[in-house]
Design a protein around this motif. Structure first.
Motif, PDB file in Angstrom:
ATOM      1  N   MET A  47       0.597  10.639 -11.494  1.00  0.00           N
ATOM      2  CA  MET A  47      -0.611  10.853 -10.707  1.00  0.00           C
ATOM      3  C   MET A  47      -0.505  10.156  -9.353  1.00  0.00           C
ATOM      4  SD  MET A  47      -3.754  12.239 -10.670  1.00  0.00           S
ATOM      5  CE  MET A  47      -4.134  12.618 -12.340  1.00  0.00           C
ATOM      6  N   TRP A  48       0.095   8.962  -9.307  1.00  0.00           N
ATOM      7  CA  TRP A  48       0.173   8.257  -8.027  1.00  0.00           C
ATOM      8  C   TRP A  48       1.022   9.019  -7.021  1.00  0.00           C
ATOM      9  CZ3 TRP A  48       4.786   6.755  -6.015  1.00  0.00           C
ATOM     10  CH2 TRP A  48       5.858   6.635  -6.901  1.00  0.00           C
ATOM     11  N   GLN A  49       2.003   9.789  -7.497  1.00  0.00           N
ATOM     12  CA  GLN A  49       2.826  10.566  -6.581  1.00  0.00           C
ATOM     13  C   GLN A  49       1.979  11.635  -5.887  1.00  0.00           C
ATOM     14  OE1 GLN A  49       3.565  10.078  -9.830  1.00  0.00           O
ATOM     15  NE2 GLN A  49       5.698   9.489 -10.070  1.00  0.00           N
ATOM     16  N   VAL A  50       1.103  12.274  -6.641  1.00  0.00           N
ATOM     17  CA  VAL A  50       0.197  13.269  -6.056  1.00  0.00           C
ATOM     18  C   VAL A  50      -0.714  12.580  -5.051  1.00  0.00           C
ATOM     19  CG1 VAL A  50      -1.646  14.929  -6.528  1.00  0.00           C
ATOM     20  CG2 VAL A  50       0.288  14.731  -8.101  1.00  0.00           C
ATOM     21  N   TYR A  51      -1.253  11.426  -5.435  1.00  0.00           N
ATOM     22  CA  TYR A  51      -2.119  10.665  -4.535  1.00  0.00           C
ATOM     23  C   TYR A  51      -1.396  10.356  -3.222  1.00  0.00           C
ATOM     24  CZ  TYR A  51      -4.932   6.811  -2.707  1.00  0.00           C
ATOM     25  OH  TYR A  51      -5.677   6.006  -1.908  1.00  0.00           O
ATOM     26  N   ALA A  52      -0.195   9.834  -3.326  1.00  0.00           N
ATOM     27  CA  ALA A  52       0.553   9.418  -2.139  1.00  0.00           C
ATOM     28  C   ALA A  52       0.835  10.574  -1.191  1.00  0.00           C
ATOM     29  CB  ALA A  52       1.860   8.763  -2.569  1.00  0.00           C
ATOM     30  N   HIS A  53       1.028  11.763  -1.733  1.00  0.00           N
ATOM     31  CA  HIS A  53       1.393  12.895  -0.890  1.00  0.00           C
ATOM     32  C   HIS A  53       0.219  13.797  -0.514  1.00  0.00           C
ATOM     33  CE1 HIS A  53       5.505  11.786  -1.156  1.00  0.00           C
ATOM     34  NE2 HIS A  53       5.569  11.959  -2.454  1.00  0.00           N
ATOM     35  N   ALA A  54      -0.871  13.725  -1.246  1.00  0.00           N
ATOM     36  CA  ALA A  54      -1.956  14.690  -1.035  1.00  0.00           C
ATOM     37  C   ALA A  54      -3.137  14.157  -0.249  1.00  0.00           C
ATOM     38  CB  ALA A  54      -2.458  15.211  -2.388  1.00  0.00           C
ATOM     39  N   VAL A  55      -3.444  12.865  -0.360  1.00  0.00           N
ATOM     40  CA  VAL A  55      -4.694  12.382   0.232  1.00  0.00           C
ATOM     41  C   VAL A  55      -4.538  12.075   1.715  1.00  0.00           C
ATOM     42  CG1 VAL A  55      -5.482  11.464  -1.982  1.00  0.00           C
ATOM     43  CG2 VAL A  55      -4.343   9.943  -0.375  1.00  0.00           C
ATOM     44  N   PRO A  56      -5.600  12.295   2.488  1.00  0.00           N
ATOM     45  CA  PRO A  56      -5.533  12.048   3.923  1.00  0.00           C
ATOM     46  C   PRO A  56      -5.662  10.570   4.307  1.00  0.00           C
ATOM     47  CG  PRO A  56      -7.673  12.959   3.373  1.00  0.00           C
ATOM     48  CD  PRO A  56      -6.843  12.986   2.111  1.00  0.00           C
ATOM     49  N   HIS A  57      -6.213   9.747   3.417  1.00  0.00           N
ATOM     50  CA  HIS A  57      -6.424   8.326   3.718  1.00  0.00           C
ATOM     51  C   HIS A  57      -5.849   7.473   2.588  1.00  0.00           C
ATOM     52  CE1 HIS A  57      -9.297   9.913   6.619  1.00  0.00           C
ATOM     53  NE2 HIS A  57      -9.921  10.516   5.633  1.00  0.00           N
ATOM     54  N   PRO A  58      -4.536   7.499   2.349  1.00  0.00           N
ATOM     55  CA  PRO A  58      -3.986   6.748   1.219  1.00  0.00           C
ATOM     56  C   PRO A  58      -4.058   5.238   1.445  1.00  0.00           C
ATOM     57  CG  PRO A  58      -2.219   7.635   2.541  1.00  0.00           C
ATOM     58  CD  PRO A  58      -3.504   8.189   3.098  1.00  0.00           C
ATOM     59  N   PHE A  59      -4.322   4.521   0.394  1.00  0.00           N
ATOM     60  CA  PHE A  59      -4.305   3.060   0.445  1.00  0.00           C
ATOM     61  C   PHE A  59      -4.140   2.540  -0.973  1.00  0.00           C
ATOM     62  CE2 PHE A  59      -6.025  -1.187   0.226  1.00  0.00           C
ATOM     63  CZ  PHE A  59      -5.424  -1.791   1.303  1.00  0.00           C
ATOM     64  N   ALA A  60      -3.289   1.566  -1.134  1.00  0.00           N
ATOM     65  CA  ALA A  60      -3.100   0.918  -2.431  1.00  0.00           C
ATOM     66  C   ALA A  60      -2.712  -0.526  -2.181  1.00  0.00           C
ATOM     67  CB  ALA A  60      -2.014   1.615  -3.234  1.00  0.00           C
ATOM     68  N   SER A  61      -2.993  -1.381  -3.153  1.00  0.00           N
ATOM     69  CA  SER A  61      -2.649  -2.787  -3.021  1.00  0.00           C
ATOM     70  C   SER A  61      -2.068  -3.289  -4.331  1.00  0.00           C
ATOM     71  CB  SER A  61      -3.891  -3.608  -2.651  1.00  0.00           C
ATOM     72  OG  SER A  61      -3.578  -4.981  -2.700  1.00  0.00           O
ATOM     73  N   SER A  62      -0.790  -3.562  -4.343  1.00  0.00           N
ATOM     74  CA  SER A  62      -0.172  -4.091  -5.556  1.00  0.00           C
ATOM     75  C   SER A  62      -0.652  -5.509  -5.828  1.00  0.00           C
ATOM     76  CB  SER A  62       1.355  -4.045  -5.453  1.00  0.00           C
ATOM     77  OG  SER A  62       1.798  -4.790  -4.335  1.00  0.00           O
ATOM     78  N   VAL A  63      -0.951  -6.274  -4.785  1.00  0.00           N
ATOM     79  CA  VAL A  63      -1.466  -7.632  -4.980  1.00  0.00           C
ATOM     80  C   VAL A  63      -2.822  -7.576  -5.671  1.00  0.00           C
ATOM     81  CG1 VAL A  63      -2.267  -9.711  -3.805  1.00  0.00           C
ATOM     82  CG2 VAL A  63      -0.184  -8.577  -3.033  1.00  0.00           C
ATOM     83  N   ALA A  64      -3.700  -6.717  -5.192  1.00  0.00           N
ATOM     84  CA  ALA A  64      -5.022  -6.594  -5.814  1.00  0.00           C
ATOM     85  C   ALA A  64      -4.896  -6.136  -7.259  1.00  0.00           C
ATOM     86  CB  ALA A  64      -5.890  -5.619  -5.020  1.00  0.00           C
ATOM     87  N   GLN A  65      -3.990  -5.198  -7.525  1.00  0.00           N
ATOM     88  CA  GLN A  65      -3.792  -4.715  -8.896  1.00  0.00           C
ATOM     89  C   GLN A  65      -3.315  -5.843  -9.810  1.00  0.00           C
ATOM     90  OE1 GLN A  65      -4.709  -1.948 -10.232  1.00  0.00           O
ATOM     91  NE2 GLN A  65      -3.766  -2.235 -12.216  1.00  0.00           N
ATOM     92  N   GLU A  66      -2.364  -6.640  -9.357  1.00  0.00           N
ATOM     93  CA  GLU A  66      -1.859  -7.760 -10.158  1.00  0.00           C
ATOM     94  C   GLU A  66      -2.961  -8.794 -10.402  1.00  0.00           C
ATOM     95  OE1 GLU A  66       1.037  -8.136 -11.752  1.00  0.00           O
ATOM     96  OE2 GLU A  66       1.552  -6.123 -11.093  1.00  0.00           O
TER      97      GLU A  66
END
Length: 87
Positions: A1-20
């Motif tokens: 699912m994250w691959q679709v997110y990374a390629h499809a959304v116009p405003h991608p943002f993710a934080s591995s620090v916040a997730q951890e």
């Protein structure tokens, strides 16, 4: 699912620090997605805002704390994600 997110959304943002920090229990919070994941066994992406996160699900939580631009960007991303997942 994250691959679709990374390629499809116009405003991608993710934080591995916040997730951890979230998974490690350093951020004392939960999201509404957990019930679907844990009891419905559904996979998906958990979207969250972090501005004023300390008021989330407290008596201080109010719609006017969410910036309209954040709602717009989230809506843009969710629509693109759904469209990207099914194309």
């Amino acid at each position: 699912m994250w691959q679709v997110y990374a390629h499809a959304v116009p405003h991608p943002f993710a934080s591995s620090v916040a997730q951890e920090m979230f998974q490690g229990g350093f951020i004392p919070s939960d999201t509404d997605f957990r019930i679907f994941r844990d009891f419905g066994k559904l996979s998906g992406l958990d979207l969250a805002w972090n501005a004023d996160g300390y008021v989330y699900h407290t008596r201080l939580d109010a719609p006017d704390r969410v910036p309209p631009a954040a709602i717009q960007r989230t809506g843009d991303n969710v629509l693109a994600l759904v469209n990207g997942a099914y194309h």
